[in-house]
Scaffold this motif. Structure first.
Motif, PDB file in Angstrom:
ATOM      1  N   ILE A   1       1.450   6.932  -6.755  1.00 14.58           N
ATOM      2  CA  ILE A   1       0.383   7.884  -7.090  1.00 14.58           C
ATOM      3  C   ILE A   1       0.823   9.310  -6.772  1.00 14.58           C
ATOM      4  CG2 ILE A   1      -1.956   8.615  -6.439  1.00 14.58           C
ATOM      5  CD1 ILE A   1      -2.613   5.612  -6.092  1.00 14.58           C
ATOM      6  N   ALA A   2       1.493   9.509  -5.656  1.00 15.98           N
ATOM      7  CA  ALA A   2       1.970  10.845  -5.285  1.00 15.98           C
ATOM      8  C   ALA A   2       2.978  11.374  -6.296  1.00 15.98           C
ATOM      9  CB  ALA A   2       2.586  10.807  -3.886  1.00 15.98           C
TER      10      ALA A   2
ATOM     11  N   ALA B   1       0.837  -1.207   0.000  1.00 10.53           N
ATOM     12  CA  ALA B   1       0.000   0.000   0.000  1.00 10.53           C
ATOM     13  C   ALA B   1       0.870   1.255   0.000  1.00 10.53           C
ATOM     14  CB  ALA B   1      -0.929  -0.018   1.209  1.00 10.53           C
ATOM     15  N   GLY B   2       1.966   1.235   0.737  1.00  8.83           N
ATOM     16  CA  GLY B   2       2.881   2.374   0.759  1.00  8.83           C
ATOM     17  C   GLY B   2       3.523   2.629  -0.591  1.00  8.83           C
TER      18      GLY B   2
ATOM     19  N   ILE C   1       2.247   1.772  -3.521  1.00 12.54           N
ATOM     20  CA  ILE C   1       1.194   2.253  -4.428  1.00 12.54           C
ATOM     21  C   ILE C   1       0.886   3.728  -4.166  1.00 12.54           C
ATOM     22  CG2 ILE C   1      -1.261   2.020  -4.986  1.00 12.54           C
ATOM     23  CD1 ILE C   1      -0.893  -1.022  -4.573  1.00 12.54           C
ATOM     24  N   LEU C   2       0.749   4.109  -2.903  1.00 13.39           N
ATOM     25  CA  LEU C   2       0.480   5.516  -2.578  1.00 13.39           C
ATOM     26  C   LEU C   2       1.656   6.411  -2.969  1.00 13.39           C
ATOM     27  CD1 LEU C   2      -1.326   5.166   0.864  1.00 13.39           C
ATOM     28  CD2 LEU C   2      -2.326   5.812  -1.332  1.00 13.39           C
TER      29      LEU C   2
END
Length: 76
Positions: free
Chosen positions: A19-20, A12-13, A15-16
């Motif tokens: 995206i950032a 999840a980290g 992926i985030l």
């Protein structure tokens, strides 16, 4: 169970983070992707992108970078 939780949080980290980066660097990334697409396109001709100057017959007297005394000396 702790290993699965750690893996899910790590994924999840990542992926985030991706995206950032995509949001923050969007203009730069779009230009780069367009350049890659053009270079991989066999029908693309780079000579078609060359644009002619807007003013083909410049008047030195009306150019703001040239002083009035310098333009009269070069035009005599």
């Amino acid at each position: 169970m702790a290993a699965v939780t750690t893996a899910v949080i790590a994924i999840a980290g990542v992926i985030l983070g991706w995206i950032a980066i995509e949001i923050a660097c969007k203009p730069c990334l779009e230009k780069g992707r367009e350049a890659i697409d053009r270079s991989l396109n066999p029908d693309y001709d780079p000579d078609e992108d060359i644009r002619a100057p807007l003013n083909t017959n410049p008047d030195l007297r009306s150019h703001p970078a040239v002083s009035s005394s310098a333009s009269t000396q070069t035009l005599k």
